[in-house]
Motif scaffolding. Structure first.
Motif, PDB file in Angstrom:
ATOM      1  N   GLU A   1      37.959  -9.767  -5.121  1.00 55.05           N
ATOM      2  CA  GLU A   1      39.021  -8.751  -5.129  1.00 55.05           C
ATOM      3  C   GLU A   1      39.927  -8.835  -3.900  1.00 55.05           C
ATOM      4  O   GLU A   1      41.146  -8.685  -4.002  1.00 55.05           O
TER       5      GLU A   1
ATOM      6  N   ASN B   1      46.483 -11.457 -12.281  1.00 51.64           N
ATOM      7  CA  ASN B   1      45.112 -10.979 -12.434  1.00 51.64           C
ATOM      8  C   ASN B   1      44.840 -10.647 -13.895  1.00 51.64           C
ATOM      9  O   ASN B   1      45.538  -9.841 -14.492  1.00 51.64           O
TER      10      ASN B   1
ATOM     11  N   TYR C   1      37.236 -12.209 -10.151  1.00 52.97           N
ATOM     12  CA  TYR C   1      38.383 -11.874 -10.991  1.00 52.97           C
ATOM     13  C   TYR C   1      39.046 -13.183 -11.412  1.00 52.97           C
ATOM     14  O   TYR C   1      39.188 -14.092 -10.608  1.00 52.97           O
TER      15      TYR C   1
END
Length: 160
Positions: free
Chosen positions: A127, A140, A154
């Motif tokens: 993150e 993202n 992610y």
């Protein structure tokens, strides 16, 4: 500073930089890098300061749209004619960070993939790095299915 592609002779330097950049659970082993270099050495972008490797980006090409943990373990999944460049790692020695080293390599990898007609690049990150990769056009896509090293990742993608 010079950017070039890897050869098997770069194995020790690549392994050393990786070990300096990632926790043991996340760092690729010398054996893993040897397999990667034997399958896709041209998918390693290396940045040298004189004779010293200071940063590198690496990953395989595939038609799969998502980066999954099996790709880290099985270099034979590489398909040079695939649509997507997966980025397994962006590593920069601590003393060279915040000097644009990784950025130069990411820009070159993106440029090379665009010229090759790839659909784009995919990576996973923690993150705290989402904003960094967004500067290069990565978007993202949310939490990845990856459990690599026991961390929360992610998935990010830049599409041409």
């Amino acid at each position: 500073m010079i950017i070039r592609k890897a050869t098997i002779e770069d194995l020790r330097d690549i392994t050393d930089v990786e070990a300096a950049c990632f926790p043991e659970a996340e760092a690729a082993s010398e054996e893993s890098f040897e397999k990667r270099l034997n399958h896709f050495a041209d998918r390693f972008w290396l940045l040298y300061d004189g004779d010293k490797l200071v940063s590198f980006v690496n990953g395989m090409v595939t038609n799969d749209t998502d980066l999954v943990d099996e790709m880290f373990a099985d270099a034979s999944l590489h398909d040079e004619n695939g649509d997507w460049q997966m980025i397994f790692g962006v590593a920069t020695l601590p003393e060279y960070r915040r000097k644009g080293c990784a950025g130069m390599l990411l820009e070159r990898a993106i440029e090379d993939c665009r010229k090759e007609g790839k659909k784009g690049l995919v990576l996973t990150c923690k993150e705290a790095k989402l904003h960094y990769y967004a500067k290069f056009g990565f978007e993202n896509e949310g939490v990845s299915c990856s459990e690599h090293g026991g961390a929360l990742w992610y998935q990010m993608r830049v599409t041409f």
